[in-house]
Design an enzyme around this catalytic site. Structure first.
Site, mmCIF file in Angstrom:
data_model
loop_
_atom_site.group_PDB
_atom_site.id
_atom_site.type_symbol
_atom_site.label_atom_id
_atom_site.label_comp_id
_atom_site.label_asym_id
_atom_site.label_seq_id
_atom_site.Cartn_x
_atom_site.Cartn_y
_atom_site.Cartn_z
ATOM 1 N N ALA A 163 0.866 -1.143 -0.237
ATOM 2 C CA ALA A 163 -0.071 0.061 0.271
ATOM 3 C C ALA A 163 1.136 1.450 0.095
ATOM 4 O O ALA A 163 1.956 0.734 0.644
ATOM 5 C CB ALA A 163 -1.090 0.191 1.613
ATOM 6 N N GLY A 186 -0.368 -4.854 1.386
ATOM 7 C CA GLY A 186 -1.466 -4.938 0.511
ATOM 8 C C GLY A 186 -1.463 -5.039 -0.982
ATOM 9 O O GLY A 186 -2.466 -6.138 -0.876
ATOM 10 N N GLU A 223 -2.257 -9.070 -0.094
ATOM 11 C CA GLU A 223 -3.650 -9.128 0.433
ATOM 12 C C GLU A 223 -4.192 -9.019 -1.082
ATOM 13 O O GLU A 223 -5.286 -9.683 -0.937
ATOM 14 C CB GLU A 223 -3.669 -7.914 1.049
ATOM 15 C CG GLU A 223 -3.815 -8.132 2.998
ATOM 16 C CD GLU A 223 -4.252 -6.463 3.451
ATOM 17 O OE1 GLU A 223 -3.686 -6.026 2.880
ATOM 18 O OE2 GLU A 223 -4.174 -7.080 4.209
ATOM 19 N N GLU A 235 3.832 -5.468 7.765
ATOM 20 C CA GLU A 235 3.365 -3.999 8.510
ATOM 21 C C GLU A 235 3.951 -4.363 9.058
ATOM 22 O O GLU A 235 4.020 -3.508 10.588
ATOM 23 C CB GLU A 235 1.787 -4.797 8.394
ATOM 24 C CG GLU A 235 0.974 -4.124 6.867
ATOM 25 C CD GLU A 235 0.693 -5.163 5.547
ATOM 26 O OE1 GLU A 235 2.129 -6.185 6.350
ATOM 27 O OE2 GLU A 235 0.207 -5.488 5.006
#
Lengths: 258, 257
Positions: free
Chosen positions: A66, A109, A112, A132
């Site tokens: 992200a 992300g 994910e 993260e």
């Protein structure tokens, strides 16, 4: 046909292709990109011509995660009110098969997002990770849940706690991905697989996905009742007649998706 | 940009000289790092079609510089932090790698030579798995490669007895590709490197890749890997050139692409 800024879409036969298109930022995901991605997915999901959706990233990485800049100044309440992950929830509702073609880095992300795909075909040398924890946070778009359901609690905790990189081989071993192919052939192999699925009866694929997803968090008995309804439902399709007739007549079936 | 090595690219060949002749090119952490970086640069450089690694002065490489070793050293961590990453970088490299073993290759210097694809040995060269003499085990991938080259029995013998292997014995044992006399050393190394650099480079890379897949896969899985490898090779210009030159009854000119 490209109405998007941060992704590119195209259609070849009955296979739709969505490419993350911020190669210079290693396809780091920002909110706009996720929104565009969801809209493209939903568009293809409703498009009769499309039978399979392929998701990949332009450049050398699928997605390195992200966009950190975007959330540095967020607080709990702003995030709650923004409700950005509602877009991610919509990805889980796509009914057609989604094949992820991943390579290079699949981090945070990006990982994910890869886990939102139904099938993952991976270039050898690809690395996955949930970094993260190193930023004092944790995955928030389904990472802890989806990884655990795929790989089991033991490995999920190890990977999520350390943030270490996961090789394609390890990902294969723990059931996170379907196969590893030579990097040069990633798209070719992926398209081959997509075209193979595109020849299968679409409604069968659709209800199989629906039933398998049900199995992920339902009791066996309840899941079997659910499966049965879907099985019966397919007997209302033209493709069921076509499939069974073709079998009896010893010819290849031609499925219409109806 | 490098201090412990010298790195030049000339006519498609990357020359990497270990350049600490006063300590017989012994490894210090900086040299591990620089060798790794040089291999990375050569791997990414489209001009490079062959890599030669050799030693400046009279030795190829004498292994770990013992002046860097002290009581507090965590030997495992040194491997994880310095030697491991260097050897992995070499293993990942899909270009052909020649170790031009000009003199003694001892300890990790032996391991370095083993990690290469070809070992050209000067009659002045020798190999010695010296680790046992300081109560350690062969590292930097040494046993992994050594058993594959000479078999378990010989690997065990070399590692436990720690005796010096002369160039000629190395050749007979299968450790070396070619034995070269001291007089024609530079010329012959250069000629061999040139020859390798003129071959279809992509196909060489694929041969290296799929040779590794042999020991990592079942036969059925291997056949699938092989099919992918041949598909990639089949798409190269060099394949087209090979077929074309055959039809035209002339020598092929490969571009490496």
């Amino acid at each position: 046909m490209n109405a998007y800024e941060l992704i590119e879409t195209s259609l070849e036969g009955s296979v739709a292709l969505i490419e993350l298109n911020r190669p210079r930022q290693l396809n780091s995901l920002n909110r706009k990109m996720v929104r565009e991605l969801v809209e493209a997915m939903e568009g293809f999901d409703r498009d009769d011509q499309v039978r399979v959706i392929v998701l990949t990233g332009k450049g050398r990485a699928f997605s390195a995660g992200a966009d950190i800049d975007e959330m540095t100044n967020d607080d709990s309440i702003s995030l709650e009110l923004l409700n950005q992950f509602a877009d991610w929830d919509r990805l889980a509702l796509i009914k057609k098969p989604i094949i992820g073609a991943v390579k290079g880095f699949v981090f945070g992300g990006g990982f994910e997002l890869a886990l939102c795909c139904d099938i993952l075909i991976t270039a050898s040398g690809t690395e996955f990770s949930f970094p993260e924890v190193g930023l004092g946070v944790m995955p928030g778009a389904g990472g802890t849940q989806r990884l655990t359901k795929l790989a089991g609690r033991t490995k999920a905790l190890e990977w999520l706690w350390t943030g270490e990189r996961i090789s394609a081989e390890a990902a294969l071993k723990y059931g996170v991905i379907n196969k590893i192919v030579a990097p040069e052939l990633l798209m070719e192999e992926c398209m081959k697989f997509a075209n193979r699925l595109a020849k299968q009866p679409p409604l069968s694929l659709r209800l199989i996905k629906d039933s398998v997803n049900k199995a992920v968090d339902t009791s066996l008995l309840e899941g079997m009742q659910y499966e049965r309804k879907n099985f019966y439902l397919l007997f209302s399709t033209q493709d069921q007649k076509e499939g069974m007739n073709a079998f009896i007549e010893k010819r290849k079936p031609d499925y219409k998706g109806k | 940009m490098f201090e412990t090595i010298r790195y030049d690219v000339k006519d498609g060949i990357a020359w990497l000289y270990l350049n600490r002749p006063d300590s017989l090119n012994a490894f210090v952490a900086q040299m591990n790092r620089e060798v790794k970086e040089a291999f990375k640069a050569a791997s990414n450089d489209e001009q490079v079609r062959c890599i030669v690694i050799t030693g400046e002065g009279r030795a190829f490489c004498s292994g770990q510089d013992l002046s860097e070793v002290d009581e507090k050293m965590d030997h495992g961590q040194v491997l994880r932090d310095h030697y491991g990453p260097m050897i992995k970088q070499i293993r990942q490299c899909e270009k052909p790698i020649i170790a031009a073993v000009n003199g003694v290759a001892a300890g990790a210097g032996f391991s370095l030579a083993l990690a290469c694809d070809f070992r050209l040995v000067s009659e002045r060269a020798s190999f010695i798995n010296a680790f046992i003499h300081v109560g350690l085990i062969p590292d930097s991938g040494n046993l992994y490669y050594l058993t594959r080259l000479v078999g378990e029995a010989k690997a065990l013998e070399l590692s436990i007895l720690g005796e010096k292997v002369k160039a000629e014995d190395a050749l007979n044992m299968g450790l070396a590709t070619q034995l070269i006399s001291a007089e024609s050393w530079e010329e012959d190394v250069s000629a061999f490197a040139k020859r390798i650099a003129s071959l279809p480079t992509k196909a060489i890379g694929l041969i290296k890749r799929y040779l590794k897949a042999v020991s990592e896969n079942s036969f059925e899985d291997y056949l699938e890997h092989e099919a992918q490898g041949q598909r990639i090779a089949g798409l190269t210009n060099d394949h087209r050139e090979g077929v074309k030159s055959f039809m035209e009854k002339r020598k092929p000119v490969f571009s490496g692409q």
